[in-house]
Design an enzyme around this catalytic site. Structure first.
Site, PDB file in Angstrom:
ATOM      1  N   GLU A  55     -53.051  75.232  46.491  1.00  0.00           N
ATOM      2  CA  GLU A  55     -52.788  76.651  46.257  1.00  0.00           C
ATOM      3  C   GLU A  55     -54.027  77.385  45.746  1.00  0.00           C
ATOM      4  OE1 GLU A  55     -48.070  76.862  45.226  1.00  0.00           O
ATOM      5  OE2 GLU A  55     -49.308  75.659  43.885  1.00  0.00           O
TER       6      GLU A  55
ATOM      7  N   GLU B   1     -45.010  68.888  45.980  1.00  0.00           N
ATOM      8  CA  GLU B   1     -44.151  69.178  44.829  1.00  0.00           C
ATOM      9  C   GLU B   1     -42.726  68.658  44.989  1.00  0.00           C
ATOM     10  OE1 GLU B   1     -47.300  72.470  44.789  1.00  0.00           O
ATOM     11  OE2 GLU B   1     -46.171  71.357  46.293  1.00  0.00           O
TER      12      GLU B   1
END
Length: 262
Positions: free
Chosen positions: A116, A136
């Site tokens: 990210e 995640e």
């Protein structure tokens, strides 16, 4: 009595010739992002944004790794209230709103929050064995700092869903084929190539560089007609700049232009 050596900071910044390099250096955790590191990155980028001598910011990791993810040991006990109170997404906001060109130089892993971070940048250069992913889901959560939304815009829904729902990583050549990164460099060469790109950009007219970044950033999420209007307005406004006159005159006179950012 021997003095205890000062601990090496986990984030360092160097500046030279209009380029700043922000390096994440937390080798014991493969540069995983904890609150301290995220705060230091945000502080560094905000400081560089205010520095008029800096044109391009390169974000990289030390020790052959970019960022292996966000520090799970720190996150495991967090609550929704903790995330809000500690502003755990602040660094990503800072990167997204930085008006200067950001280039990520990736070696090793860019996973989870590391991926990210890279996706917040304007360009991503990766060593050929670098790995990108949003794993995640494998620890009971999902991307929460732009991963899902930036991935679908970069590579499309179907490939983005595969990465997020399986947690699988892709190597740099596949990421390049997907349109997820800018280019692939030989292993260990990502930073050198990112610096070469940064040097090229510093030689371009500053007003045009900023206009391109603004128009691309604003235009990607609005209707095409609106985006075209933004582009046209920015294009026309550059004709009121000294850099436009210098660039075109230098071209006609067959010499190198000297841009002043005005």
């Amino acid at each position: 009595m021997t003095a205890t050596p000062a601990a090496k900071p986990p984030v360092t910044t160097t500046r030279a010739d209009g380029i700043a390099v922000v390096t994440i250096d937390r080798p014991e955790r493969r540069n995983a992002l904890n609150l301290e590191v995220k705060g230091l990155i945000a502080d560094a980028v905000e400081s560089l944004t205010a520095d008029d001598t800096v044109r391009v910011i390169v974000l990289t990791g030390a020790g052959g790794c970019f960022v292996a993810g966000t520090d799970i040991a720190e996150m495991v006990a967090m609550t929704p209230q903790t995330h809000v109170a500690q502003r755990t997404g602040h660094v990503f906001d800072v990167l997204r709103h930085c008006p200067k060109i950001l280039i990520a130089a990736i070696e090793g892993y860019a996973l989870g929050g590391g991926c990210e971070l890279a996706l917040c940048c304007d360009m991503i250069v990766a060593g050929d064995d670098a790995a990108f992913g949003q794993p995640e889901i494998r620890v009971g959560i999902m991307p929460g700092a732009g991963g899902s939304q930036r991935l679908i815009r970069a590579i499309g829904k179907y490939r983005a869903m595969k990465l997020m729902l399986t947690g699988e990583a892709v190597k740099a050549p596949e990421a390049l084929a997907m349109g997820m990164i800018t280019e692939v460099a030989p292993k260990g060469g990502a930073l050198d190539r990112a610096l070469a790109l940064a040097t090229t950009i510093t030689r371009m007219p500053p007003l045009a560089v900023r206009a391109i970044k603004e128009v691309v950033g604003l235009g990607q999420d609005v209707p095409l007609e609106t985006a075209l209007a933004l582009e046209r307005k920015a294009f026309v406004m550059l004709f009121d700049s000294a850099d436009q006159k210098e660039g075109m005159t230098a071209f006609l006179e067959k010499r190198k232009p000297v841009y002043q950012g005005r």
